[in-house]
Design a protein around this motif. Structure first.
Motif, PDB file in Angstrom:
ATOM      1  N   LEU A  68      -5.196 -27.018  21.302  1.00  0.00           N
ATOM      2  CA  LEU A  68      -4.232 -26.651  22.336  1.00  0.00           C
ATOM      3  C   LEU A  68      -3.371 -25.463  21.915  1.00  0.00           C
ATOM      4  O   LEU A  68      -2.980 -24.645  22.746  1.00  0.00           O
ATOM      5  CB  LEU A  68      -3.331 -27.850  22.665  1.00  0.00           C
ATOM      6  CG  LEU A  68      -3.997 -29.029  23.384  1.00  0.00           C
ATOM      7  CD1 LEU A  68      -3.027 -30.192  23.493  1.00  0.00           C
ATOM      8  CD2 LEU A  68      -4.488 -28.626  24.771  1.00  0.00           C
ATOM      9  N   ILE A  69      -3.085 -25.357  20.629  1.00  0.00           N
ATOM     10  CA  ILE A  69      -2.254 -24.259  20.127  1.00  0.00           C
ATOM     11  C   ILE A  69      -2.951 -22.913  20.312  1.00  0.00           C
ATOM     12  O   ILE A  69      -2.306 -21.886  20.526  1.00  0.00           O
ATOM     13  CB  ILE A  69      -1.899 -24.494  18.642  1.00  0.00           C
ATOM     14  CG1 ILE A  69      -0.957 -25.701  18.513  1.00  0.00           C
ATOM     15  CG2 ILE A  69      -1.250 -23.266  18.018  1.00  0.00           C
ATOM     16  CD1 ILE A  69      -0.746 -26.158  17.081  1.00  0.00           C
ATOM     17  N   LYS A  70      -4.289 -22.895  20.225  1.00  0.00           N
ATOM     18  CA  LYS A  70      -5.086 -21.671  20.352  1.00  0.00           C
ATOM     19  C   LYS A  70      -4.635 -20.589  19.374  1.00  0.00           C
ATOM     20  O   LYS A  70      -4.266 -19.469  19.773  1.00  0.00           O
ATOM     21  CB  LYS A  70      -5.023 -21.121  21.782  1.00  0.00           C
ATOM     22  CG  LYS A  70      -5.763 -21.936  22.814  1.00  0.00           C
ATOM     23  CD  LYS A  70      -5.767 -21.209  24.148  1.00  0.00           C
ATOM     24  CE  LYS A  70      -6.543 -21.970  25.201  1.00  0.00           C
ATOM     25  NZ  LYS A  70      -6.540 -21.263  26.511  1.00  0.00           N
ATOM     26  N   PRO A  71      -4.652 -20.856  18.074  1.00  0.00           N
ATOM     27  CA  PRO A  71      -4.232 -19.828  17.106  1.00  0.00           C
ATOM     28  C   PRO A  71      -5.267 -18.707  17.008  1.00  0.00           C
ATOM     29  O   PRO A  71      -6.415 -18.850  17.441  1.00  0.00           O
ATOM     30  CB  PRO A  71      -4.146 -20.618  15.797  1.00  0.00           C
ATOM     31  CG  PRO A  71      -5.154 -21.712  15.964  1.00  0.00           C
ATOM     32  CD  PRO A  71      -5.103 -22.089  17.416  1.00  0.00           C
ATOM     33  N   ASP A  72      -4.857 -17.591  16.401  1.00  0.00           N
ATOM     34  CA  ASP A  72      -5.797 -16.485  16.162  1.00  0.00           C
ATOM     35  C   ASP A  72      -6.934 -16.933  15.253  1.00  0.00           C
ATOM     36  O   ASP A  72      -8.071 -16.477  15.407  1.00  0.00           O
ATOM     37  CB  ASP A  72      -5.075 -15.305  15.497  1.00  0.00           C
ATOM     38  CG  ASP A  72      -3.941 -14.771  16.349  1.00  0.00           C
ATOM     39  OD1 ASP A  72      -4.069 -14.805  17.583  1.00  0.00           O
ATOM     40  OD2 ASP A  72      -2.916 -14.334  15.777  1.00  0.00           O
ATOM     41  N   LEU A  73      -6.614 -17.792  14.290  1.00  0.00           N
ATOM     42  CA  LEU A  73      -7.617 -18.307  13.353  1.00  0.00           C
ATOM     43  C   LEU A  73      -7.475 -19.814  13.241  1.00  0.00           C
ATOM     44  O   LEU A  73      -6.408 -20.315  12.909  1.00  0.00           O
ATOM     45  CB  LEU A  73      -7.444 -17.654  11.968  1.00  0.00           C
ATOM     46  CG  LEU A  73      -8.315 -18.210  10.828  1.00  0.00           C
ATOM     47  CD1 LEU A  73      -9.798 -18.123  11.174  1.00  0.00           C
ATOM     48  CD2 LEU A  73      -8.020 -17.468   9.527  1.00  0.00           C
ATOM     49  N   LEU A  74      -8.564 -20.493  13.521  1.00  0.00           N
ATOM     50  CA  LEU A  74      -8.597 -21.952  13.468  1.00  0.00           C
ATOM     51  C   LEU A  74      -9.399 -22.352  12.232  1.00  0.00           C
ATOM     52  O   LEU A  74     -10.582 -22.011  12.114  1.00  0.00           O
ATOM     53  CB  LEU A  74      -9.268 -22.479  14.737  1.00  0.00           C
ATOM     54  CG  LEU A  74      -9.142 -23.942  15.125  1.00  0.00           C
ATOM     55  CD1 LEU A  74      -7.691 -24.382  15.185  1.00  0.00           C
ATOM     56  CD2 LEU A  74      -9.834 -24.178  16.460  1.00  0.00           C
ATOM     57  N   ILE A  75      -8.755 -23.033  11.283  1.00  0.00           N
ATOM     58  CA  ILE A  75      -9.418 -23.466  10.046  1.00  0.00           C
ATOM     59  C   ILE A  75      -9.586 -24.985  10.108  1.00  0.00           C
ATOM     60  O   ILE A  75      -8.607 -25.725  10.181  1.00  0.00           O
ATOM     61  CB  ILE A  75      -8.607 -23.050   8.804  1.00  0.00           C
ATOM     62  CG1 ILE A  75      -8.538 -21.518   8.719  1.00  0.00           C
ATOM     63  CG2 ILE A  75      -9.229 -23.618   7.534  1.00  0.00           C
ATOM     64  CD1 ILE A  75      -7.789 -20.994   7.517  1.00  0.00           C
TER      65      ILE A  75
END
Length: 635
Positions: free
Chosen positions: A182-189
């Motif tokens: 849901l946060i939709k970060p630039d990079l999802l680890i």
């Protein structure tokens, strides 16, 4: 654009070096899979990349303003809120904007404000700017987005208003994954995000990540998942990282060719060195040839030596049987399973013959593990019958290795069950499962999930049973160990019944699939891909020889017709909703345009009426979008 870069990273734990000059780069929008055997340092590297650990040497660089989401392995979300409140917290800025819009709407409807034309226009301008920003940030769809993600990760199984604190560990991990999405970060680890997901949720997550606009760096042992999601593979092996610009299957092929070429070059060089040494030895003391021998010696000393290819230590074992069973191995008729007062599934009917490898499929909570425990007698059936055939001996692999005694050492755990074996033979068996030297004196309670899985497989191998019942046998195993297990089971001369969410394993191992539902079972001859084809075409073969299809044929037909009717209804509603969404969006744009007209801004009654219509239209749009997401998330 480079989002994240690791440069010459080194990490020690005590005297042991885990990472050796590791380099890794993640570009914007890139999907990267990080692979390696258990203990290779994958989770350690992720913790360094996210700042939870500090490298002993090397540098981590991040793009300016980078937003980063991190899901640690088996780490659940802890919160005092309800599930829905926790998900809403991601959108707090939008909620505050929404509240501000409501306040502005109230001001615009105020008689006092209307009389102050300058102030009224200033509020109108503020409202227009805020409304545009709210829409662009997803303000009219974030609630639908929450519903879609929770449904995709199968949280309709619990009430949205349930406190997070009452969830199981696996559910909390899934919820942590949902929040990161849901946060939709630039990079999802993501470190092992497929844990605790059933096949439907796995498929949903794959589709989500495939279309995800940001970059993804994921650790997973799920080969099917890696092939579907990643376009770059970084392998950690012997502390070093190697990058392959391909998916997992391509990485396997590339690495195999590289290893083959390296071995060939190594062997050729070793032959060349042996010939040179032989020539030097025969000619160094002879006056006529000593110069040539010295020249060869200098060339040999300058030669850049090729290192022999390193080979990972692998488990190595095979399953055998003491004696074969009869042709009819297992017959289940009219079985109901569950617990006192809680029926999970009924009308379970199937027969299994010698040599079959049968997978039990069904969503989480349907009772797959309960069915296996009922077959082995660990749980009593609620009703119905289970009959085993002649000479059938059962070996059972428990999903969480709960049959292991945490207080015993590895050596005693195995030896206590096979007291007639010599200690040397017990150690040899344990060595085949990578328990060597002092490892055999470790307490079971100190073992990792992968080590417990290997110990359970060692005990299962020694049983020499002719019917193996396996509950999630690939859980906690790294990819190399999974491949060895597959090889051992393919060569196994007995019968196999298993439950697994590993679709690669399912596809390779299953000769038949039995789908478990609350009201019965259905058989599909073939592997997992064939099962998917049959399910998608909804054309099951008539006249099956399996008794469950004969007994439940009528029910299956009626259920199929009802499903088709519901599907036509669903598609019709989706089409209607898409028309309503389009029309409502046009209405909103028209109303917002009306509010900006000078003659409207000066007319209190007209402005109030249009504002009310606009609020109603936005509420309708939100409702339409939410229903559309719910109806289309399984497409």
């Amino acid at each position: 654009m480079i989002l994240l870069q690791a440069i010459n990273i080194n990490k020690y734990f005590g005297a042991k070096q885990i990472l050796k000059n590791v380099n890794l780069t993640v570009q914007a929008g890139q999907k990267v899979g990080l692979v390696g055997v258990n203990g290779a340092g994958k989770s350690t590297l992720l913790k360094i990349l996210t700042g939870q650990l500090t490298p002993d040497d090397g540098e981590i660089t991040r793009a300016t303003g980078l937003t980063l989401g991190y899901l640690a392995q088996d780490t659940g979300l802890e919160s005092e809120r309800t599930i829905y409140e926790e998900m809403l917290s991601v959108f707090q800025p939008l909620i505050e904007q929404e509240q501000q819009l409501h306040k502005l709407e109230q001001l615009m409807g105020s008689e006092v404000i209307k009389q102050d034309t300058t102030r009224y226009r200033r509020i109108m301008d503020q409202y227009a700017r805020l409304s545009d920003d709210f829409r662009n940030q997803g303000g009219y769809s974030y609630r639908s987005f929450i519903r879609g993600v929770l449904q995709g990760l199968e949280f309709p199984e619990v009430d949205d208003n349930s406190p997070v604190a009452v969830l199981s560990g696996g559910q909390k991990t899934r919820l942590a994954l949902a929040k990161n999405l849901l946060i939709k970060p630039d990079l999802l680890i993501l470190d092992e995000p497929t844990n605790y997901l059933d096949i439907r949720a796995l498929a949903w997550l794959e589709q989500y990540l495939q279309s995800y606009a940001g970059a993804v760096l994921v650790v997973s042992h799920d080969r099917y998942f890696l092939d579907a999601v990643v376009s770059t593979v970084v392998e950690l092996e012997f502390g070093r990282a190697t990058t392959y610009k391909t998916n997992y299957s391509g990485f396997i092929d590339l690495k195999a060719r590289q290893q083959e070429n390296l071995l060939k070059r190594y062997e050729q060089q070793q032959e060349e060195i042996a010939r040179a040494k032989d020539f030097i030895q025969r000619n160094i003391v002879r006056a006529s040839t000593t110069k040539r021998a010295q020249s060869r010696l200098k060339a040999l000393e300058k030669m850049e030596l090729i290192e022999a290819p390193n080979q990972q230590k692998q488990v190595h074992f095979s399953f055998t049987i003491k004696r074969p069973s009869g042709r009819d191995v297992l017959n289940v008729s009219d079985l109901s399973i569950g617990y006192p007062g809680v029926e999970l599934a009924r009308n379970i009917n199937f027969a299994i013959e010698r040599g079959e490898s049968v997978a039990i499929l069904g969503p989480n909570g349907i009772g797959k593990s309960t069915l296996l425990k009922t077959i082995i007698g660990q749980l009593p059936p609620l009703s119905g019958h289970i009959r085993t055939g002649t000479n059938v001996s059962i070996g059972y692999y428990a999903q969480e290795q709960e049959k292991l005694d945490p207080g015993k050492t590895v050596l005693d755990e195995l030896w206590d069950d096979y007291r007639l074996m010599d200690e040397k033979d017990v150690r040899t068996v344990l060595g085949s499962f990578l328990f060597r030297g002092e490892d055999v004196y470790k307490k079971v309670s100190e073992l990792s999930g992968g080590e417990k899985a290997r110990l359970s497989l060692a005990k299962l191998m020694l049983q020499q049973a002719n019917l193996l019942i396996l509950d999630e046998p690939t859980n906690h195993l790294d990819i190399l160990s999974r491949e060895m297990l597959e090889s051992a089971l393919i060569d196994y001369p007995g019968t196999i019944i298993f439950v697994s969410h590993d679709r690669y394993f399912l596809n390779k191992m299953a000769t038949r699939i039995i789908e478990l539902t609350p009201t019965g079972t259905e058989s599909f001859l073939g592997n997992y891909n064939y099962y998917l084809e049959k399910k998608s075409s909804d054309q099951h073969e008539p006249g099956s020889k399996h008794p469950e299809k004969t007994q439940l044929g009528k029910q299956s037909y009626l259920a199929s017709k009802e499903i088709q009717r519901q599907e036509r209804k669903r598609l019709k509603r989706i089409e209607e909703l898409e028309r309503l969404i389009s029309d409502t969006e046009q209405d909103i744009a028209r109303l917002e345009g009306e509010l900006e007209k000078p003659e409207v801004t000066q007319d209190y009654e007209a402005c109030l009426k249009i504002s009310e219509e606009l609020s109603a239209a936005k509420a309708n749009l939100d409702a339409y979008l939410e229903e559309w997401v719910m109806l289309t998330e399984n497409d």
